[in-house]
Motif scaffolding. Structure first.
Motif, PDB file in Angstrom:
ATOM      1  N   UNK A  47       0.841  -1.211   0.000  1.00  0.00           N
ATOM      2  CA  UNK A  47       0.000   0.000   0.000  1.00  0.00           C
ATOM      3  C   UNK A  47       0.873   1.256   0.000  1.00  0.00           C
ATOM      4  N   UNK A  48       1.879   1.288   0.879  1.00  0.00           N
ATOM      5  CA  UNK A  48       2.743   2.469   0.973  1.00  0.00           C
ATOM      6  C   UNK A  48       3.480   2.755  -0.320  1.00  0.00           C
ATOM      7  N   UNK A  49       4.045   1.723  -0.941  1.00  0.00           N
ATOM      8  CA  UNK A  49       4.802   1.920  -2.177  1.00  0.00           C
ATOM      9  C   UNK A  49       3.889   2.329  -3.327  1.00  0.00           C
ATOM     10  N   UNK A  50       2.657   1.787  -3.363  1.00  0.00           N
ATOM     11  CA  UNK A  50       1.746   2.192  -4.429  1.00  0.00           C
ATOM     12  C   UNK A  50       1.346   3.659  -4.280  1.00  0.00           C
ATOM     13  N   UNK A  51       1.112   4.092  -3.052  1.00  0.00           N
ATOM     14  CA  UNK A  51       0.768   5.502  -2.837  1.00  0.00           C
ATOM     15  C   UNK A  51       1.931   6.409  -3.230  1.00  0.00           C
ATOM     16  N   UNK A  52       3.150   5.995  -2.922  1.00  0.00           N
ATOM     17  CA  UNK A  52       4.324   6.762  -3.343  1.00  0.00           C
ATOM     18  C   UNK A  52       4.433   6.780  -4.864  1.00  0.00           C
ATOM     19  N   UNK A  53       4.134   5.667  -5.498  1.00  0.00           N
ATOM     20  CA  UNK A  53       4.139   5.606  -6.965  1.00  0.00           C
ATOM     21  C   UNK A  53       3.120   6.581  -7.548  1.00  0.00           C
ATOM     22  N   UNK A  54       1.925   6.609  -6.975  1.00  0.00           N
ATOM     23  CA  UNK A  54       0.877   7.494  -7.475  1.00  0.00           C
ATOM     24  C   UNK A  54       1.307   8.952  -7.366  1.00  0.00           C
ATOM     25  N   UNK A  55       1.830   9.335  -6.202  1.00  0.00           N
ATOM     26  CA  UNK A  55       2.234  10.727  -5.990  1.00  0.00           C
ATOM     27  C   UNK A  55       3.407  11.095  -6.903  1.00  0.00           C
ATOM     28  N   UNK A  56       4.382  10.205  -7.006  1.00  0.00           N
ATOM     29  CA  UNK A  56       5.543  10.484  -7.857  1.00  0.00           C
ATOM     30  C   UNK A  56       5.135  10.571  -9.320  1.00  0.00           C
ATOM     31  N   UNK A  57       4.221   9.730  -9.730  1.00  0.00           N
ATOM     32  CA  UNK A  57       3.751   9.736 -11.118  1.00  0.00           C
ATOM     33  C   UNK A  57       3.076  11.067 -11.462  1.00  0.00           C
ATOM     34  N   UNK A  58       2.214  11.535 -10.565  1.00  0.00           N
ATOM     35  CA  UNK A  58       1.552  12.818 -10.808  1.00  0.00           C
ATOM     36  C   UNK A  58       2.582  13.943 -10.924  1.00  0.00           C
ATOM     37  N   UNK A  59       3.520  13.971  -9.992  1.00  0.00           N
ATOM     38  CA  UNK A  59       4.490  15.062  -9.991  1.00  0.00           C
ATOM     39  C   UNK A  59       5.424  15.005 -11.192  1.00  0.00           C
ATOM     40  N   UNK A  60       5.819  13.819 -11.631  1.00  0.00           N
ATOM     41  CA  UNK A  60       6.685  13.719 -12.809  1.00  0.00           C
ATOM     42  C   UNK A  60       5.949  14.163 -14.069  1.00  0.00           C
ATOM     43  N   UNK A  61       4.676  13.874 -14.145  1.00  0.00           N
ATOM     44  CA  UNK A  61       3.913  14.249 -15.329  1.00  0.00           C
ATOM     45  C   UNK A  61       3.552  15.731 -15.347  1.00  0.00           C
ATOM     46  N   UNK A  62       3.293  16.325 -14.175  1.00  0.00           N
ATOM     47  CA  UNK A  62       2.711  17.667 -14.155  1.00  0.00           C
ATOM     48  C   UNK A  62       3.525  18.723 -13.405  1.00  0.00           C
TER      49      UNK A  62
END
Length: 841
Positions: free
Chosen positions: A591-606
């Protein structure tokens, strides 16, 4: 924090989606905007593939997302492997543990009757750790093929850095252009022998300091005049409005005469030549006179360095005509003496060079490496003390047994005590570790690394050591030891068995740690409250010139790969180590790593921008560091089996340890030669693909510098599909299902397949003669006189100041102005006069 992000992203576009519209980004670098609703953006966000980061930003960012996905998958599969077997085995172990501890290894009571249960732990560890070894091997193959596909494609092969080799520790007799050209013959196109620019850099810094002081003074003068104009308009009405129009200003009149219509001479910007006791001078007039003196001196010194009439230092940049020739020189031993003209580097971006480190000689490099590594080792040892203190807070009951005067802590309300014991250690540990990156990057720089990319790679190693030792091992041992220290003091001979039974219980700390990382850190990364405050508040206070406003507005948050990857790698190492000891942790890690993935993905894209390019080398290094978790897990299991007197499982785990070491050595021997070099066979493969782009299916076509102006558009994220803008046909195999794709990475993620991910028309790789000539000069040699940028006003003050200042230094007032309230603005939709097009070196 998540709710605040959902609300603020709708209105604070600059903070939460700058990559969708900033004019300083090329159109192909931008990300399509998302819907502005509270939740309707999630669908569009999920449709953007991770490969969009690969094609529109950097390979490092894409591989960071891939690492987080792989880490999440490893933990998820770990749950599927360990939970069905180890949960019932542990729960019925008969050691009378309670709550979550019933699911850990500690609930299996020692004794011969429980030996079959230990075999369950052993074979589950074999299965899970074997799966991780396969994932590491698979990802290594993926990275090698992706790296080769990117670096050999025209987009990268035609770049200047791909054709340039940096030779360090060059002996004095080879700091000669004729001798170097004789070495490399007709393959050598340009070369730059680095010079000692210490004195020149001081002159350039002084010139720029005075220039920007002049810019600030001119802006202040115009602001004062405009403020006086607005005040006059409020008092005098139409007559003063006509007077303030500035139509009658004599552009060629005496300097400052336009401003003198509105402000007194004593109100003009002034400063003292020395603090407090220095003579007070008019800043504008003094700066003009200083620049009249400094600019010719700087230009004369720069000309000397270009002509080679300066002291050489022991580094040379050699540009070759083709990437293949550069690779041949890079892979060949350059000098007959050891450590001379070595180490060599290829693909070094001029913007990333640490110029002061180019002077380092071979013997100094050895001393610097030894000194910096020794410093880090000492830092690791002494940093353990505060980390151990923080970790001991996680077990308040044991801590109060050890230190009786702390019993008052137990009297605080249970809710607060739970926060202190559960979350406080994790937060304090995160704050403590935040001090390290600055120190470690400084050590990497002082170690002699020649570029920012190499500094990040060295920092990645340093920081990972800190993460594993301080965040994990010291914390684990401190938490376990604090729980049994009283019993150990009473019976020292029982220390191993006491620690062995307490080690699984320390996993409770890391369950909280994963929750903090996944929930608090991920949501905090999305909200970026500190950045929002700095942008909104400090911007209004500190941005006193259009240049400062523009820089704050256009500068995107960068990423430090060397300190970002180790944090996530260490989380995975912790999860792997505890996978068979406390398998419940794998669920929280997922759960923790997926949430970090989601946040990092948003920030890298935008939001984020990649300022440093390691060519993806941080990824295989992170994969190698995952193996630390495998080895720690094996060693812990051997130790626990030994303490539990389970000889059979202990021997089996020792056999698995030997097998892991042999596999690891074999994997490294196969992969290492391909991490930094490009094989010659890739030229043939690339020619074949270039021929296919032209519709020639039967032959090979060799062409240089092939690029297209077509922009890449969004496609699905499947690795076997190519991005629009590529004319390549589909990959030379049927689209695999998830199982076959996972089992056969050599076939379904090979060079031919991943080459189709490379954008074809991302950028024009062309260089003007001036850019190519100055590319690898020290910035002090190539630094032009800065263009000043001031706001335009209605009184004509800026135009008169430009008329006088432009005789000394270039200056412009385009696109900067005052609104009706007197606030300084600039046209954010246009590129200002100080904008410089990004050069893809």
């Amino acid at each position: 924090m998540t709710l605040a992000f959902l609300c603020l992203r709708r209105t604070q576009k600059r903070q939460y989606s700058p990559r969708t519209y900033l004019s300083t980004l090329r159109p192909q670098e931008r990300t399509p905007p998302l819907p502005s609703g509270l939740f309707n953006w999630l669908g569009a966000f999920n449709k953007i593939p991770d490969s969009y980061v690969l094609n529109h930003q950097s390979i490092d960012g894409y591989l960071l997302l891939r690492f987080l996905k792989i880490a999440t998958v490893i933990c998820l599969v770990g749950c599927l492997i360990t939970w069905p077997i180890l949960f019932p085995v542990n729960a019925t172990g008969g050691n009378n543990r309670v709550q979550l501890d019933i699911l850990t290894y500690s609930n299996v009571a020692p004794g011969a009757g429980n030996n079959p249960r230990y075999y369950a732990h052993c074979f589950v560890a074999w299965a899970y750790l074997g799966f991780i070894w396969y994932m590491i091997m698979r990802e290594m193959i993926y990275y090698i093929n992706l790296r080769q596909a990117y670096l050999i494609s025209p987009l990268y092969a035609n770049r200047l850095s791909s054709r340039t080799v940096l030779f360090s520790s060059v002996p004095g007799d080879y700091l000669d252009e004729a001798k170097l050209r004789a070495m490399y013959g007709k393959t050598c196109k340009n070369l730059w022998i680095a010079t000692d620019c210490k004195a020149l850099q001081k002159l350039v810094d002084e010139r720029d300091k005075v220039a920007f002081m002049l810019e600030g003074a001119e802006t202040k003068l115009i602001k004062l005049a405009n403020k006086a104009r607005l005040k006059s308009l409020k008092k005098g009405g139409a007559h003063h409005e006509e007077e303030s129009a500035g139509n009658n200003v004599d552009m060629g009149g005496e300097s400052g005469s336009a401003a003198a219509r509105w402000i007194q001479p004593k109100d003009r910007p002034t400063h003292r030549l020395k603090p407090i006791i220095g003579k007070k001078v008019d800043t504008i007039n003094w700066c003009r006179a200083e620049l009249e003196r400094l600019i010719p001196v700087v230009e004369a010194e720069q000309a000397k360095h270009r002509a080679g009439d300066a002291k050489f230092v022991s580094s040379v940049f050699v540009e070759f005509y083709t990437q293949g020739e550069a690779q041949a020189a890079f892979q060949t031993t350059a000098h007959h003496l050891p450590l001379h003209m070595s180490p060599r580097f290829i693909g070094v971006n001029p913007d990333e060079v640490i110029w002061k480190n180019l002077r380092i000689k071979w013997w100094e490099r050895i001393l610097r490496n030894a000194a910096t590594i020794a410093f880090v080792v000492v830092l690791v040892i002494f940093w353990a003390i505060p980390v151990a203190v923080v970790a001991s807070i996680s077990n308040i009951n044991a801590l109060t047994d050890m230190v009786p005067f702390l019993h008052f802590i137990l009297n605080i309300p249970p809710v607060i005590l739970g926060v202190v014991q559960g979350l406080l250690p994790s937060v304090l540990l995160a704050v403590l570790m935040a001090l390290l990156p600055i120190i470690l990057r400084f050590m990497a720089k002082e170690g002699g690394m020649p570029s920012l990319a190499r500094i990040e790679l060295r920092t990645q190693n340093f920081y990972f050591v800190f993460q594993v030792i301080q965040v994990f091992l010291v914390t684990t041992l401190a938490s376990a030891a604090s729980a049994v220290v009283t019993k150990i003091i009473q019976s020292p001979t029982d220390a191993p068995s006491l620690l062995a039974t307490s080690l699984p219980l320390a996993s409770n700390f890391y369950i909280s740690y994963f929750l903090v990382q996944g929930l608090t850190i991920a949501s905090g990364a999305l909200l970026q409250i500190v950045g929002l405050i700095l942008f909104k508040v400090l911007g209004k206070i500190l941005d006193s010139t259009p240049r400062k406003m523009y820089k704050r507005f256009s500068s995107l948050t960068g990423l430090g790969w060397g300190t970002l990857f180790p944090i996530y790698t260490n989380l995975l190492v912790i999860a792997i180590t505890y996978s068979t000891i406390a398998p419940l942790m794998l669920g929280f890690a997922t759960i923790g790593l997926w949430l970090l993935y989601f946040a990092t993905r948003y920030n890298l894209l935008f939001v984020y921008n990649a300022n440093i390019d390691t060519k993806g080398l941080v990824y295989p290094r992170a994969l190698q560091q995952i193996t630390v978790g495998i080895y720690l897990s094996i060693v812990c299991m051997i130790g626990l089996f030994g303490v539990s007197k389970a000889a059979g499982p202990a021997v089996l785990m020792a056999i698995f340890l030997v097998g892991s070491i042999l596999f690891h050595v074999s994997l490294n021997s196969a992969i290492d030669p391909l991490l930094y070099t490009l094989p010659q066979s890739l030229d043939v493969e690339e020619q074949s693909l270039l021929a296919l782009e032209d519709g020639n299916t039967n032959g090979y076509t060799k062409r240089e510098g092939r690029v297209s102006n077509s922009d890449a558009t969004l496609k699905n994220g499947n690795d076997t599909t190519h991005t629009a803008g590529n004319d390549l046909p589909p990959a030379p195999h049927k689209k695999p299902n998830i199982i076959t794709k996972w089992l056969f990475p050599n076939k379904f993620t090979d060079y031919q397949t991943l080459r189709r991910l490379v954008p074809k028309g991302f950028a024009e790789i062309e260089y003007s003669p001036e850019i190519e000539q100055n590319a690898y000069y020290n910035p002090a040699v190539a630094s032009p006189t800065p263009l000043l940028w001031i706001p335009r006003d209605e009184m004509g003050v800026s135009r008169q100041e430009i008329n006088h200042t432009s005789k000394v230094i270039p200056i412009s007032d385009e696109l900067a102005f005052f609104d009706e309230k007197g606030n300084m603005k600039w046209d954010e939709d246009e590129r200002p006069p100080i904008y410089r097009e990004k050069i893809y070196y």
